[in-house]
Motif scaffolding. Structure first.
Motif, short mmCIF file in Angstrom:
data_model
loop_
_atom_site.label_atom_id
_atom_site.label_comp_id
_atom_site.label_asym_id
_atom_site.label_seq_id
_atom_site.Cartn_x
_atom_site.Cartn_y
_atom_site.Cartn_z
N VAL A 1 5.71 22.23 5.25
CA VAL A 1 4.86 23.12 4.15
C VAL A 1 3.58 22.38 3.84
O VAL A 1 3.33 21.33 4.11
N ASP A 2 2.67 23.36 3.46
CA ASP A 2 1.51 22.86 2.99
C ASP A 2 1.22 23.43 1.60
O ASP A 2 0.68 24.54 1.54
N ILE A 3 1.65 22.67 0.53
CA ILE A 3 1.49 23.29 -0.79
C ILE A 3 0.16 23.49 -1.21
O ILE A 3 -0.87 22.59 -0.98
N HIS A 4 -0.34 24.67 -1.53
CA HIS A 4 -1.71 25.02 -2.15
C HIS A 4 -1.85 25.28 -3.60
O HIS A 4 -2.79 25.43 -4.23
N GLY A 5 -0.64 25.57 -4.34
CA GLY A 5 -0.64 25.79 -5.57
C GLY A 5 0.76 25.56 -6.43
O GLY A 5 1.69 25.23 -5.70
N VAL A 6 0.56 25.62 -7.56
CA VAL A 6 1.79 25.39 -8.47
C VAL A 6 1.46 26.01 -9.51
O VAL A 6 0.45 26.06 -10.42
N CYS A 7 2.61 26.33 -10.31
CA CYS A 7 2.79 26.88 -11.95
C CYS A 7 3.93 26.98 -12.40
O CYS A 7 5.16 26.61 -11.52
N LEU A 8 4.18 26.77 -13.60
CA LEU A 8 5.66 26.98 -14.11
C LEU A 8 6.21 28.19 -14.26
O LEU A 8 5.50 29.25 -14.61
N VAL A 9 7.31 28.46 -13.66
CA VAL A 9 8.10 29.47 -14.01
C VAL A 9 9.02 29.22 -15.03
O VAL A 9 10.18 28.71 -14.68
N GLY A 10 8.93 30.03 -15.94
CA GLY A 10 9.85 29.63 -17.40
C GLY A 10 9.34 27.82 -17.49
O GLY A 10 8.13 27.57 -17.85
N GLN A 11 10.18 26.92 -17.50
CA GLN A 11 10.06 25.68 -17.73
C GLN A 11 10.15 24.96 -16.21
O GLN A 11 10.17 23.64 -16.33
N THR A 12 10.31 25.61 -15.05
CA THR A 12 10.30 24.83 -14.06
C THR A 12 9.11 24.90 -12.99
O THR A 12 8.62 26.00 -12.80
N PRO A 13 8.81 24.08 -12.60
CA PRO A 13 7.43 23.94 -11.67
C PRO A 13 7.86 24.36 -10.42
O PRO A 13 8.82 23.93 -9.76
N VAL A 14 7.20 25.30 -9.80
CA VAL A 14 7.43 26.00 -8.34
C VAL A 14 6.00 25.78 -7.73
O VAL A 14 5.10 26.14 -8.10
N LEU A 15 6.28 25.33 -6.63
CA LEU A 15 5.21 24.89 -5.64
C LEU A 15 5.16 25.91 -4.47
O LEU A 15 6.11 26.29 -3.89
N PHE A 16 3.99 26.32 -4.40
CA PHE A 16 3.73 27.50 -3.44
C PHE A 16 2.96 27.10 -2.25
O PHE A 16 1.94 26.29 -2.31
N SER A 17 3.73 27.20 -0.92
CA SER A 17 2.99 26.95 0.30
C SER A 17 2.85 28.22 0.96
O SER A 17 3.20 29.25 0.65
N SER A 18 2.43 28.42 1.91
CA SER A 18 1.98 29.61 2.78
C SER A 18 3.16 30.27 3.13
O SER A 18 3.20 31.51 3.61
#
Length: 859
Positions: free
Chosen positions: A447-464
């Motif tokens: 994976v190559d994570i390029h962004g992250v945000c909280l979905v509710g109170q859970t950190p979700v890391l976004f890769s391509s």
């Protein structure tokens, strides 16, 4: 046999609502309440469709010398101390108070301005997050490193004789071996005899003094010094190879401890044989002990001892030091304290870590390197540095008192004890629930994570290609012992300037294409110990609508709205209005373009409550504008009756010759944009009195044919608000699949919520050089040019093959007040609405009178 056609049939075709926004599907596939185009239009399920709210000018500021199109927009909520919007450029931070409209002062001590001047593209290179009193900024192009200058001192070659206990008639042998030269120094010392013994000689402190004396002097300590009067009462050297000093050793005594060092730093070994044979009474400590209980209660201050982990435990080796001061430097009774290993880097290089913006007072900020907590235990092997060391930071987040850092293959959080500056374990002995969480992608796929945000109170890391969530099992606390980084979905989410944007318990993210971008809404199901992510595309019906350049997402959850700042020049807002119901799901999914003048670039969009604040760059400066997004500004007794951008009360000067008023606007105005500027006066009750179109004189001067002295007036620019209806598709009653193939439109009756500011246009594709409005820049009017800029204020005169209807004010109703002739095939007729100057309007729906041929009969 001749084919016979059944006679045509006239039927009404009502469209009860046009509030579901733009669709680029074929007309036969669209919902009846979708439209062809919506520019500066806002759709509400209750109030219908009409112009968006106008904006109010709040301030003008210096432009700066860097390219504003590269700016990163952000917002910062300081509660009672104010709400702020800002931009980050290569010149630094520009911060604007959204309550007082003042630009804040920012200082950059310790050369911290270099953080920004080194950026190639701030909007793409920076991540930020608000955490407590700080707004952290990270340079995504920098590799996080440890500070080589923070390395602890190299290990000292020292050994200790620990006098734990003594017994009569014992013999102690002390041997020092130089590991470089192999030279050996040995002292054999006998304890006092049982007969005639005096207990004072066996005191541990006295024992250490006697043995230390012998090592230094190669002789027995005098009787008097031992507090005895006869040899049988004292420690006596049986043999010795010479004084320790002559062999290069330094011997010091502190209470019951003897410390041995070498001036040349050479390594050496200490061996002790006592009566027990295992060092039960007199023990040697060579930089390490097998277990903590082997350490003396009192020791040589400042010396560091390694404690080996036990074979039957999950602990790690650790290092301790005997100290007599607390953290504040105050004298304390001595105690053992866990410390970092010698020769270990204990601090991050602060220039590679996030920097911090902190408020000193209202409108006064400081941006500087952050003082991150240092390692307090372990070594680089036993407790390795956080996983982000050696990687670049791809995102920041803050949750449950933990500051989170995302990197390309995982994430690390700070401790949870209200200290976002500490990314180190508290102890090597035991991992605590409050310790940092450090998790690396455990899937087989890279994976190559390029962004992250909280979905509710859970950190979700976004890769391509994947989304990973930092979660704990149900019922467990998110801690280093329970947390796991799990792949929850496999949606394609290529990175871009716009980071994933948290919205309630979901998140929106962009899916950039070659020319256009899509938007999807991500949700996370955590009802089980095997959570899953889901993605709901919200632009499937407008796949070629939002440009690929999406710079920022912002939202207004109380109005169910999402905004995307997009376009190569950042002068477009794409507004998404939606409505979810419990029984029917999403009943509204309406996209529209909101456009400002061509010369502007929206650098930052910040929404607090229902107030949208925009930091806009124009050729003559930076501007702060605000827009109220409240739905009650669109419907109800206090609904807006005007749509004007940059509303303000400018300086004026009355011409004494013609009694006209010269207006000095707050911004430069190009000549072709001059017709879009108006002066509106109001009466004593706040109602519109008169509307005057401005006459352009220069970029900084306009004139209006009225004396404004003593009048209640505002000046602003009327944006073009344009709504083009979809082609009506007639279906037989009771059928949702089949359609009538041969349909002629005879009349159309608009249903208004408000009509005072509305122009209705009816045109025909067959008389046009193009069939329909495809993008901003094309218009339904034809004046000999292939396109007319939709940003410009246009005359209301009809074009060739076009009919224009200007409506007067009429009360809200659910049925047409009049029908307008619109003869022609439904595939040929174009129907649109737009504002007549600064007045607003509301279109609820329309009723078409159609002529259809039900069926063919015969052969």
């Amino acid at each position: 046999m001749a084919r016979r056609v059944s006679p045509s049939q006239t039927l009404p075709y009502p469209i009860s609502s046009v509030a579901n926004g733009v669709s680029q599907q074929a007309p036969t596939l669209r919902l009846p309440n979708q439209v062809e185009e919506a520019l500066n239009i806002r759709s509400t399920v209750l109030g219908g469709v009409g112009p968006r709210s106008g904006s109010t000018h709040r301030g003008k500021y210096a432009l700066g010398s860097t390219t504003p199109a590269n700016a990163l927009g952000f917002k910062f909520d300081r509660g009672d101390d104010g709400k702020y919007a800002g931009i980050a450029t290569q010149e630094g931070l520009r911060i604007f108070n959204l309550d007082t409209y003042e630009e804040a002062a920012v200082s950059y001590p310790n050369g911290s301005i270099a953080f920004f001047s080194s950026l190639a593209d701030p909007k793409a290179d920076l991540s930020f997050v608000s955490a407590g009193n700080y707004l952290f900024f990270a340079n995504q192009k920098k590799t996080v490193a440890m500070d080589a200058a923070s390395k602890t001192a190299a290990p000292v070659n020292e050994a200790f004789v620990f006098c734990k206990a003594s017994s009569y008639d014992q013999r102690v042998t002390i041997t020092l071996t130089n590991q470089v030269t192999s030279a050996v120094s040995t002292w054999i010392v006998d304890a006092p005899k049982t007969a005639g013994a005096i207990a004072v000689a066996l005191n541990n402190t006295n024992t250490a003094a006697a043995l230390g004396y012998t090592m230094v002097n190669n002789a027995s300590q005098p009787f008097a010094s031992q507090g005895v009067s006869a040899s049988n009462q004292s420690w006596v050297m049986a043999s010795g190879t010479g004084g320790a000093g002559a062999a290069g050793y330094t011997v010091q005594t502190y209470k019951n401890i003897i410390r041995v060092t070498r001036a040349d730093g050479a390594d050496f070994a200490l061996d002790i044989i006592d009566a027990s044979g295992v060092g039960s009474n007199i023990a040697g400590i060579n930089k390490a002990v097998k277990q903590f209980s082997d350490l003396p209660a009192v020791f040589w201050p400042g010396s560091i001892i390694r404690v080996f982990s036990q074979a039957n435990s999950s602990g790690l080796d650790y290092w301790v030091s005997y100290t007599q001061t607390d953290e504040a430097g105050k004298q304390q009774s001595g105690y053992w304290k866990e410390v970092p290993a010698p020769d270990t880097e204990i601090a991050f290089d602060p220039t590679t870590m996030p920097y911090g913006l902190v408020m000193n007072s209202r409108n006064v900020f400081t941006f500087d390197k952050v003082t991150w907590d240092k390692r307090k235990a372990g070594s680089a092997i036993t407790l390795p540095p956080p996983s982000f060391v050696g990687s670049s930071i791809t995102g920041l987040y803050f949750m449950r008192s933990r500051l989170g850092i995302a990197m390309s293959d995982g994430t690390v959080t700070s401790r949870s004890d209200d200290n976002p500056f500490n990314f180190w374990r508290q102890s090597s002995v035991q991992q605590l629930d409050t310790d940092p969480i450090d998790k690396i992608n455990g899937t087989e796929e890279v994976v190559d994570i390029h962004g992250v945000c909280l979905v509710g109170q859970t950190p979700v890391l976004f890769s391509s290609t994947r989304q990973l969530a930092l979660i704990a099992p149900q019922g467990a606390t998110l801690s280093p012992n329970a947390a796991d980084l799990k792949a929850v979905s496999s949606f394609q989410t290529p990175g871009g300037a716009a980071k994933p944007h948290a919205y309630g318990t979901t998140a929106f993210f962009a899916t950039p294409g070659t020319f256009f971008s899509g938007v999807s809404q991500f949700s996370l199901n955590t009802d089980s110990n095997d959570p899953t992510g889901d993605s709901n595309p919200v632009t499937d019906h407008v796949p070629a609508y939002i440009p690929a350049d999406v710079w920022q997402f912002e939202s207004c959850t109380s109005e169910n709205m999402l905004f995307a700042v997009a376009g190569a020049d950042r002068n477009l807002l794409f507004a998404y209005q939606f409505l979810d119901t419990v029984d029917n799901g999403r009943v509204q999914s309406a996209w529209a373009k909101w456009a400002w003048d061509e010369s502007c670039a929206i650098l930052s969009l910040a929404i607090f409550n229902k107030l949208a604040s925009m930091v806009i760059a124009r050729p003559d400066g930076i501007f702060l504008e605000q827009m109220d997004l409240s739905a009650d500004r669109l419907v109800g007794p206090f609904a807006d009756d005007l749509v004007l951008d940059r509303q303000h009360v400018p300086a004026i000067d009355v011409d004494p010759l013609d009694n006209w008023t010269y207006i000095i606007p707050v911004c430069e105005i190009e000549q072709d944009d001059g017709p879009g500027w108006y002066v509106v006066t109001r009466d004593a009750f706040g109602k519109i009195d008169q509307i005057y179109q401005c006459s352009w004189r220069s970029k900084n001067l306009m004139k209006v044919n009225v004396n404004l002295t003593g009048k209640d007036y505002i000046v602003g620019r009327a944006p073009r608000c344009f709504l083009q209806l979809s082609e009506p598709v007639a279906r037989p009653p009771g059928s949702s699949d089949s359609i009538y193939a041969d349909v002629t439109m005879k009349k159309v009756g608009p249903v208004f919520g408000q009509s005072s500011g509305c122009i209705m246009r009816i045109a025909y594709k067959s008389r046009r050089h193009y069939g329909k409005l495809l993008q901003v820049g094309q218009s339904l009017r034809w004046d000999g040019l292939p396109e007319i800029e939709m940003f410009k204020s246009q005359p209301i005169t009809p074009a060739s093959g076009e009919y224009v209807y200007i409506f007067q004010s009429q009360p809200e109703d659910t049925a047409p007040k009049r029908y307008v002739s619109a003869g022609g095939k439904t595939t040929d007729v174009l129907i649109s609405f737009e504002n007549n100057g600064p007045r607003t309007f509301k279109v609820v729906g329309a009723v078409y009178i159609l002529s259809v041929t039900p069926k063919y009969t015969g052969q």
